[in-house]
Design a protein around this motif. Structure first.
Motif, short mmCIF file in Angstrom:
data_model
loop_
_atom_site.label_atom_id
_atom_site.label_comp_id
_atom_site.label_asym_id
_atom_site.label_seq_id
_atom_site.Cartn_x
_atom_site.Cartn_y
_atom_site.Cartn_z
N LYS A 181 -18.48 42.10 -68.66
CA LYS A 181 -17.16 42.31 -68.08
C LYS A 181 -16.72 41.06 -67.33
N ALA A 182 -15.41 40.82 -67.31
CA ALA A 182 -14.88 39.65 -66.62
C ALA A 182 -13.48 39.96 -66.11
N SER A 183 -13.09 39.31 -65.03
CA SER A 183 -11.77 39.50 -64.45
C SER A 183 -11.19 38.18 -63.98
N ASP A 184 -9.91 37.96 -64.32
CA ASP A 184 -9.20 36.76 -63.85
C ASP A 184 -8.61 36.97 -62.46
N ASP A 185 -8.50 38.22 -62.02
CA ASP A 185 -7.97 38.56 -60.70
C ASP A 185 -6.69 37.79 -60.34
N GLY A 186 -5.73 37.80 -61.27
CA GLY A 186 -4.45 37.18 -60.98
C GLY A 186 -4.28 35.76 -61.46
N GLU A 187 -5.36 35.09 -61.84
CA GLU A 187 -5.22 33.77 -62.45
C GLU A 187 -4.64 33.95 -63.86
N PRO A 188 -4.05 32.92 -64.43
CA PRO A 188 -3.52 33.04 -65.80
C PRO A 188 -4.60 33.56 -66.76
N SER A 189 -4.19 34.45 -67.66
CA SER A 189 -5.13 35.13 -68.54
C SER A 189 -6.06 34.17 -69.27
N GLY A 190 -7.36 34.43 -69.18
CA GLY A 190 -8.36 33.65 -69.89
C GLY A 190 -8.78 32.36 -69.22
N THR A 191 -8.31 32.11 -67.99
CA THR A 191 -8.63 30.83 -67.33
C THR A 191 -9.76 30.95 -66.30
N ALA A 192 -10.22 32.17 -66.00
CA ALA A 192 -11.22 32.32 -64.94
C ALA A 192 -12.39 33.19 -65.40
N GLY A 193 -12.15 34.50 -65.53
CA GLY A 193 -13.23 35.42 -65.88
C GLY A 193 -13.90 35.10 -67.19
N LYS A 194 -13.09 34.80 -68.23
CA LYS A 194 -13.67 34.52 -69.55
C LYS A 194 -14.54 33.27 -69.55
N PRO A 195 -14.07 32.14 -68.99
CA PRO A 195 -14.97 30.97 -68.96
C PRO A 195 -16.21 31.20 -68.11
N MET A 196 -16.09 32.01 -67.05
CA MET A 196 -17.28 32.35 -66.26
C MET A 196 -18.27 33.13 -67.10
N LEU A 197 -17.77 34.10 -67.85
CA LEU A 197 -18.62 34.90 -68.72
C LEU A 197 -19.28 34.04 -69.80
N GLU A 198 -18.53 33.08 -70.33
CA GLU A 198 -19.08 32.21 -71.37
C GLU A 198 -20.24 31.38 -70.84
N VAL A 199 -20.17 30.96 -69.58
CA VAL A 199 -21.28 30.21 -68.98
C VAL A 199 -22.52 31.11 -68.89
N LEU A 200 -22.33 32.36 -68.46
CA LEU A 200 -23.47 33.29 -68.38
C LEU A 200 -24.11 33.48 -69.75
N LYS A 201 -23.28 33.63 -70.77
CA LYS A 201 -23.78 33.85 -72.12
C LYS A 201 -24.47 32.59 -72.66
N LYS A 202 -23.88 31.43 -72.37
CA LYS A 202 -24.48 30.17 -72.82
C LYS A 202 -25.86 29.97 -72.20
N GLU A 203 -26.00 30.31 -70.92
CA GLU A 203 -27.29 30.17 -70.23
C GLU A 203 -28.27 31.27 -70.64
#
Length: 210
Positions: free
Chosen positions: A66-88
């Motif tokens: 699960k990921a949330s941008d919490d008001g940042e433009p869609s796909g600019t916060a939660g998704k890249p954070m999630l991608e780092v977790l998955k990459k690691e």
């Protein structure tokens, strides 16, 4: 899960990017309830922040994400954070990145880089470990076997958790999960069958990766 990667401990890291403050909070969690509790705790702590974005990966085969941008433009916060977790490749891990806006717009690309960097540095600060399930093998043996056992266990690389001295000596040795019989047979052979062997608790042993 017999073997998985996660973070060693809860920790935080702060970055300043074009006057905006990004504070990354990272924590190991056992389930989604713990992850949501951690997120709410950070939200309450930073109720005045511009954004509290988060991401988490939980469970065997990463089946809860699960990921949330919490008001940042869609796909600019939660998704890249999630991608780092998955990459690691970390599991049972939650990250919250709190942002205090500094007055300079970063743009979509800048936000993606900032949240990715904050997550990466947060993980490094918390430390990534390989967590492997082990079983305690309890070996009760006469004192005359101490020297030989210590040498044989050391040579084979079996970790000794504890040694207790009473009427007999009790070695608590750690065997990787599903490899208990291999260690038990080895101990029988080393002691010529003159030892009492039982199984104790199961526990995770951490190996620090970064």
């Amino acid at each position: 899960m017999p073997l998985y990667k996660t973070v060693k401990k809860s920790d935080e890291e702060t970055l300043i990017i074009k006057k905006s403050k990004f504070i990354s909070y990272v924590s190991p969690v056992k389930n989604e309830v713990e992850a949501n509790h951690f997120i709410e705790m950070i939200r309450k702590k930073h109720w005045d922040a511009t954004h509290n974005c988060y991401a988490y990966v939980i469970g065997e085969n990463s089946h809860i994400q699960k990921a949330s941008d919490d008001g940042e433009p869609s796909g600019t916060a939660g998704k890249p954070m999630l991608e780092v977790l998955k990459k690691e490749g970390v599991l049972n891990t939650v990250v919250v990145v709190t942002r205090y806006f500094g007055g300079i717009l970063l743009g979509a690309g800048g936000l993606i880089r900032a949240y990715s960097q904050a997550t990466t540095e947060g993980l490094q600060k918390a430390g990534i470990v390989e967590r492997e399930l082990h079983t305690e093998i309890l070996l009760d043996v006469d004192y005359t076997w101490i020297g030989k056992l210590e040498n044989e266990l050391y040579n084979k690389g079996y970790p000794v958790k504890n040694v207790e001295y009473a009427e007999t000596v009790r070695f608590t040795i750690l065997a990787k999960y599903m490899f208990e019989q291999q260690l038990e047979k080895f101990l029988v052979d080393v002691t010529n069958g003159q030892a009492v062997i039982n199984r104790g608790a199961t526990l995770y042993v951490d190996k620090l990766l970064i």
